[in-house]
Design a protein around this motif. Structure first.
Motif, PDB file in Angstrom:
ATOM      1  N   LEU A 144       0.851  -1.190   0.000  1.00  0.00           N
ATOM      2  CA  LEU A 144       0.000   0.000   0.000  1.00  0.00           C
ATOM      3  C   LEU A 144       0.886   1.240   0.000  1.00  0.00           C
ATOM      4  CD1 LEU A 144      -2.731   1.479   0.281  1.00  0.00           C
ATOM      5  CD2 LEU A 144      -2.497   1.231   2.768  1.00  0.00           C
ATOM      6  N   LEU A 145       0.714   2.087  -1.016  1.00  0.00           N
ATOM      7  CA  LEU A 145       1.417   3.358  -1.086  1.00  0.00           C
ATOM      8  C   LEU A 145       0.439   4.465  -0.681  1.00  0.00           C
ATOM      9  CD1 LEU A 145       3.207   1.473  -2.839  1.00  0.00           C
ATOM     10  CD2 LEU A 145       3.778   3.473  -4.215  1.00  0.00           C
ATOM     11  N   ASP A 146       0.711   5.071   0.459  1.00  0.00           N
ATOM     12  CA  ASP A 146      -0.164   6.102   1.008  1.00  0.00           C
ATOM     13  C   ASP A 146       0.269   7.474   0.496  1.00  0.00           C
ATOM     14  OD1 ASP A 146      -1.867   7.656   2.477  1.00  0.00           O
ATOM     15  OD2 ASP A 146      -1.024   7.150   4.432  1.00  0.00           O
ATOM     16  N   HIS A 147      -0.601   8.114  -0.257  1.00  0.00           N
ATOM     17  CA  HIS A 147      -0.326   9.431  -0.853  1.00  0.00           C
ATOM     18  C   HIS A 147       1.001   9.444  -1.613  1.00  0.00           C
ATOM     19  CE1 HIS A 147      -3.708  11.882   0.402  1.00  0.00           C
ATOM     20  NE2 HIS A 147      -3.649  11.317   1.607  1.00  0.00           N
ATOM     21  N   PRO A 148       1.118   8.596  -2.628  1.00  0.00           N
ATOM     22  CA  PRO A 148       2.323   8.653  -3.468  1.00  0.00           C
ATOM     23  C   PRO A 148       2.316   9.925  -4.308  1.00  0.00           C
ATOM     24  CG  PRO A 148       0.708   7.186  -4.440  1.00  0.00           C
ATOM     25  CD  PRO A 148       0.144   7.589  -3.114  1.00  0.00           C
ATOM     26  N   MET A 149       3.437  10.240  -4.898  1.00  0.00           N
ATOM     27  CA  MET A 149       3.545  11.407  -5.773  1.00  0.00           C
ATOM     28  C   MET A 149       3.922  10.941  -7.169  1.00  0.00           C
ATOM     29  SD  MET A 149       3.258  14.735  -5.943  1.00  0.00           S
ATOM     30  CE  MET A 149       3.458  15.411  -4.286  1.00  0.00           C
ATOM     31  N   LEU A 150       3.118  11.335  -8.157  1.00  0.00           N
ATOM     32  CA  LEU A 150       3.344  10.955  -9.544  1.00  0.00           C
ATOM     33  C   LEU A 150       3.544  12.214 -10.382  1.00  0.00           C
ATOM     34  CD1 LEU A 150       0.397   8.396  -9.814  1.00  0.00           C
ATOM     35  CD2 LEU A 150       2.795   7.869  -9.306  1.00  0.00           C
ATOM     36  N   ALA A 151       4.241  12.086 -11.485  1.00  0.00           N
ATOM     37  CA  ALA A 151       4.489  13.222 -12.375  1.00  0.00           C
ATOM     38  C   ALA A 151       3.923  12.910 -13.752  1.00  0.00           C
ATOM     39  CB  ALA A 151       5.982  13.513 -12.465  1.00  0.00           C
ATOM     40  N   LEU A 152       3.364  13.936 -14.397  1.00  0.00           N
ATOM     41  CA  LEU A 152       2.794  13.767 -15.730  1.00  0.00           C
ATOM     42  C   LEU A 152       3.106  15.010 -16.550  1.00  0.00           C
ATOM     43  CD1 LEU A 152       0.995  11.903 -17.512  1.00  0.00           C
ATOM     44  CD2 LEU A 152      -0.969  13.222 -16.710  1.00  0.00           C
ATOM     45  N   ASP A 153       3.679  14.800 -17.737  1.00  0.00           N
ATOM     46  CA  ASP A 153       3.979  15.921 -18.628  1.00  0.00           C
ATOM     47  C   ASP A 153       2.697  16.369 -19.311  1.00  0.00           C
ATOM     48  OD1 ASP A 153       4.704  16.923 -21.541  1.00  0.00           O
ATOM     49  OD2 ASP A 153       6.441  17.315 -20.269  1.00  0.00           O
ATOM     50  N   VAL A 154       2.369  17.641 -19.141  1.00  0.00           N
ATOM     51  CA  VAL A 154       1.150  18.201 -19.725  1.00  0.00           C
ATOM     52  C   VAL A 154       1.540  19.397 -20.582  1.00  0.00           C
ATOM     53  CG1 VAL A 154      -1.120  19.194 -19.281  1.00  0.00           C
ATOM     54  CG2 VAL A 154      -0.188  17.472 -17.731  1.00  0.00           C
ATOM     55  N   ALA A 155       1.509  19.220 -21.889  1.00  0.00           N
ATOM     56  CA  ALA A 155       1.823  20.300 -22.831  1.00  0.00           C
ATOM     57  C   ALA A 155       3.169  20.937 -22.531  1.00  0.00           C
ATOM     58  CB  ALA A 155       0.715  21.349 -22.820  1.00  0.00           C
ATOM     59  N   GLY A 156       4.140  20.116 -22.188  1.00  0.00           N
ATOM     60  CA  GLY A 156       5.470  20.624 -21.938  1.00  0.00           C
ATOM     61  C   GLY A 156       5.721  21.113 -20.532  1.00  0.00           C
ATOM     62  N   SER A 157       4.718  21.050 -19.676  1.00  0.00           N
ATOM     63  CA  SER A 157       4.872  21.474 -18.283  1.00  0.00           C
ATOM     64  C   SER A 157       4.618  20.268 -17.380  1.00  0.00           C
ATOM     65  CB  SER A 157       3.877  22.594 -17.949  1.00  0.00           C
ATOM     66  OG  SER A 157       4.025  23.032 -16.626  1.00  0.00           O
ATOM     67  N   LEU A 158       5.466  20.073 -16.379  1.00  0.00           N
ATOM     68  CA  LEU A 158       5.363  18.905 -15.508  1.00  0.00           C
ATOM     69  C   LEU A 158       4.357  19.163 -14.389  1.00  0.00           C
ATOM     70  CD1 LEU A 158       6.770  16.161 -15.591  1.00  0.00           C
ATOM     71  CD2 LEU A 158       8.330  16.997 -13.829  1.00  0.00           C
ATOM     72  N   ALA A 159       3.391  18.263 -14.255  1.00  0.00           N
ATOM     73  CA  ALA A 159       2.397  18.349 -13.190  1.00  0.00           C
ATOM     74  C   ALA A 159       2.652  17.229 -12.190  1.00  0.00           C
ATOM     75  CB  ALA A 159       0.983  18.218 -13.759  1.00  0.00           C
ATOM     76  N   PHE A 160       2.635  17.564 -10.898  1.00  0.00           N
ATOM     77  CA  PHE A 160       2.829  16.576  -9.840  1.00  0.00           C
ATOM     78  C   PHE A 160       1.468  16.233  -9.241  1.00  0.00           C
ATOM     79  CE2 PHE A 160       6.926  18.745 -10.113  1.00  0.00           C
ATOM     80  CZ  PHE A 160       7.775  17.655 -10.232  1.00  0.00           C
ATOM     81  N   LEU A 161       1.167  14.946  -9.195  1.00  0.00           N
ATOM     82  CA  LEU A 161      -0.155  14.466  -8.807  1.00  0.00           C
ATOM     83  C   LEU A 161      -0.046  13.571  -7.579  1.00  0.00           C
ATOM     84  CD1 LEU A 161      -1.190  13.435 -12.419  1.00  0.00           C
ATOM     85  CD2 LEU A 161      -1.590  15.645 -11.320  1.00  0.00           C
ATOM     86  N   GLU A 162      -1.050  13.652  -6.706  1.00  0.00           N
ATOM     87  CA  GLU A 162      -1.014  12.895  -5.453  1.00  0.00           C
ATOM     88  C   GLU A 162      -2.325  12.144  -5.246  1.00  0.00           C
ATOM     89  OE1 GLU A 162       0.114  13.650  -0.731  1.00  0.00           O
ATOM     90  OE2 GLU A 162      -0.357  15.331  -2.047  1.00  0.00           O
ATOM     91  N   PRO A 163      -2.412  10.908  -5.734  1.00  0.00           N
ATOM     92  CA  PRO A 163      -3.610  10.105  -5.473  1.00  0.00           C
ATOM     93  C   PRO A 163      -3.711   9.754  -3.993  1.00  0.00           C
ATOM     94  CG  PRO A 163      -1.922   8.778  -6.540  1.00  0.00           C
ATOM     95  CD  PRO A 163      -1.410  10.184  -6.531  1.00  0.00           C
ATOM     96  N   ASP A 164      -4.924   9.392  -3.561  1.00  0.00           N
ATOM     97  CA  ASP A 164      -5.109   9.016  -2.157  1.00  0.00           C
ATOM     98  C   ASP A 164      -4.264   7.797  -1.807  1.00  0.00           C
ATOM     99  OD1 ASP A 164      -6.948  11.068  -1.640  1.00  0.00           O
ATOM    100  OD2 ASP A 164      -8.599   9.879  -2.461  1.00  0.00           O
ATOM    101  N   ALA A 165      -4.209   6.843  -2.716  1.00  0.00           N
ATOM    102  CA  ALA A 165      -3.399   5.642  -2.468  1.00  0.00           C
ATOM    103  C   ALA A 165      -3.234   4.864  -3.760  1.00  0.00           C
ATOM    104  CB  ALA A 165      -4.058   4.753  -1.405  1.00  0.00           C
ATOM    105  N   VAL A 166      -2.220   4.018  -3.780  1.00  0.00           N
ATOM    106  CA  VAL A 166      -2.021   3.053  -4.862  1.00  0.00           C
ATOM    107  C   VAL A 166      -1.765   1.699  -4.207  1.00  0.00           C
ATOM    108  CG1 VAL A 166      -0.496   2.284  -6.715  1.00  0.00           C
ATOM    109  CG2 VAL A 166      -1.156   4.690  -6.577  1.00  0.00           C
TER     110      VAL A 166
END
Length: 382
Positions: A144-166
């Motif tokens: 269980l990963l509690d509040h992991p941090m993921l990154a996604l490239d959006v139109a050349g700008s990096l967005a950091f995303l935090e789901p509740d869990a994975v």
């Protein structure tokens, strides 16, 4: 018109100038990305989100405050419910994941809960990827990963995303978990709220897939996410498996259509800034220097929707009537053009949209004439 912004500065520096040197960037979260993907043609939203501008503060400074936001009570209640779901090392959460998604696996008697603490979003993203890699290399256990941090490239700008869990299943596959405070009544929740949660989860699925692509062999990212909500009117958690394949495909396609943030920034006049601290007149000029694509759907997804709606109505744009209407009207882009075409004062008669408008106007006139004639026939005698 002022000259366009000069090239040569780094994108991060230019975006900092756009939001104001003293203004903290607002993180681009999954909810904002889902809304952005729903309207990929809006360059205004793309540059404001890319620059990290607080659109709620911006809307207030423009005199069109948004109605977005969560009450303090709802915020506290949501946090308390999430803490309950994740208590005891996520025992209940993993039980629900096993019950709803993976009955064939061994029950999660115990699970690994790696520490994802790190410095800054980049550090947390790297720590999350390391934890996912380690879990993929050691199948057979639940993780269980509690509040992991993921990154996604959006139109050349990096967005950091935090789901509740994975959740990492014993077979090595990954599942996104969304924990919401709205209830499931008799096993079903509000479809509109479930849809919004599915669109948000689809963004997390896309970001997880980017991580999986960097592993060999790439683990499977499940397209059925786990939605956890309170059961009926209690605080007891229950869950449902939600298939987000459709939302994921739409989001991926729409994000790919977004104009690169750098391209938009390079077309802006020199000195443009979207800081809410600026005088209202200067701020409005800056906002209007970036074209918007308003539609009524924006009212439920964008903090600037009221401002854009007012400008759209003032310009007589048919987009304020909705995307389906706009699609039917072809080259007629303003309400004035539509009315003139319907009255026969303008427009190409061979244009299907113009012909349909004139036919509709003729039918309307005929119906009004018939109604007036009927009223005269039944008028009482004096």
């Amino acid at each position: 018109m002022p000259p366009p912004r000069k090239r040569g500065k780094g994108l991060r520096h230019r975006l900092a100038e756009l939001r104001g040197p003293e203004t903290q960037a607002k993180a681009l979260d999954a909810r904002a990305l889902a809304a952005l993907a729903a309207n990929p043609g809006c360059r205004r939203r793309a540059i404001l989100d890319g620059a990290g501008v607080d659109k709620a503060a911006l809307a207030g400074a423009l005199g069109s405050p948004s109605v977005f936001g969560q009450s303090q009570f709802a915020f506290v209640r949501g946090n308390a419910f999430e803490a309950k779901v994740k208590a005891d090392g996520g025992t209940e959460l993993l039980r629900l994941a096993h019950e709803k998604l993976d009955r064939g696996a061994e029950p999660p008697a115990r699970a690994r809960v790696p520490d994802l603490t790190a410095q800054g979003p980049e550090g947390r993203t790297a720590r999350t990827e390391l934890a996912l890699r380690e879990a993929a290399e050691s199948p057979g256990d639940w993780t269980l990963l509690d509040h992991p941090m993921l990154a996604l490239d959006v139109a050349g700008s990096l967005a950091f995303l935090e789901p509740d869990a994975v959740v990492v299943h014993p077979d090595g596959s990954w599942t996104v978990v969304e924990i919401k405070s709205f209830p499931m009544l008799d096993g079903a929740a509000d479809p509109a709220k479930v849809g919004a949660a599915a669109r948000q989860a689809a963004v997390y699925v896309l970001a997880l897939e980017r991580v999986a692509e960097r592993l060999d062999p790439p683990p499977r990212v499940r397209h059925r996410v786990l939605l956890v909500c309170p059961k009926d009117f209690s605080n007891l958690p229950t869950a449902s498996a939600v298939d987000v394949r459709k939302q994921r495909a739409v989001t991926a396609r729409q994000l790919a259509r977004l104009t690169r943030i750098e391209e938009i920034a390079d077309t802006l006049p020199e000195g443009v800034c979207f800081s809410p601290e600026l005088p209202a007149e200067q701020l409005e000029e800056a906002v209007e220097s970036v074209p918007a694509t308003y539609a009524p759907e924006c009212l439920s997804a964008c903090e600037l929707a009221f401002h854009c709606r007012d400008r759209s109505r003032a310009a007589g744009a048919v987009t304020s009537l909705g995307r389906p209407v706009r699609a039917e009207l072809g080259g007629l882009t303003t309400v004035g053009d539509v009315l003139a075409a319907a009255r026969g004062e303008a427009g190409d008669p061979d244009d299907p949209a113009v012909a349909a408008l004139r036919r509709a106007a003729a039918l309307r006139a005929e119906a009004l004439a018939s109604a007036a004639e009927g009223t005269r026939e039944v008028a009482p005698c004096r």
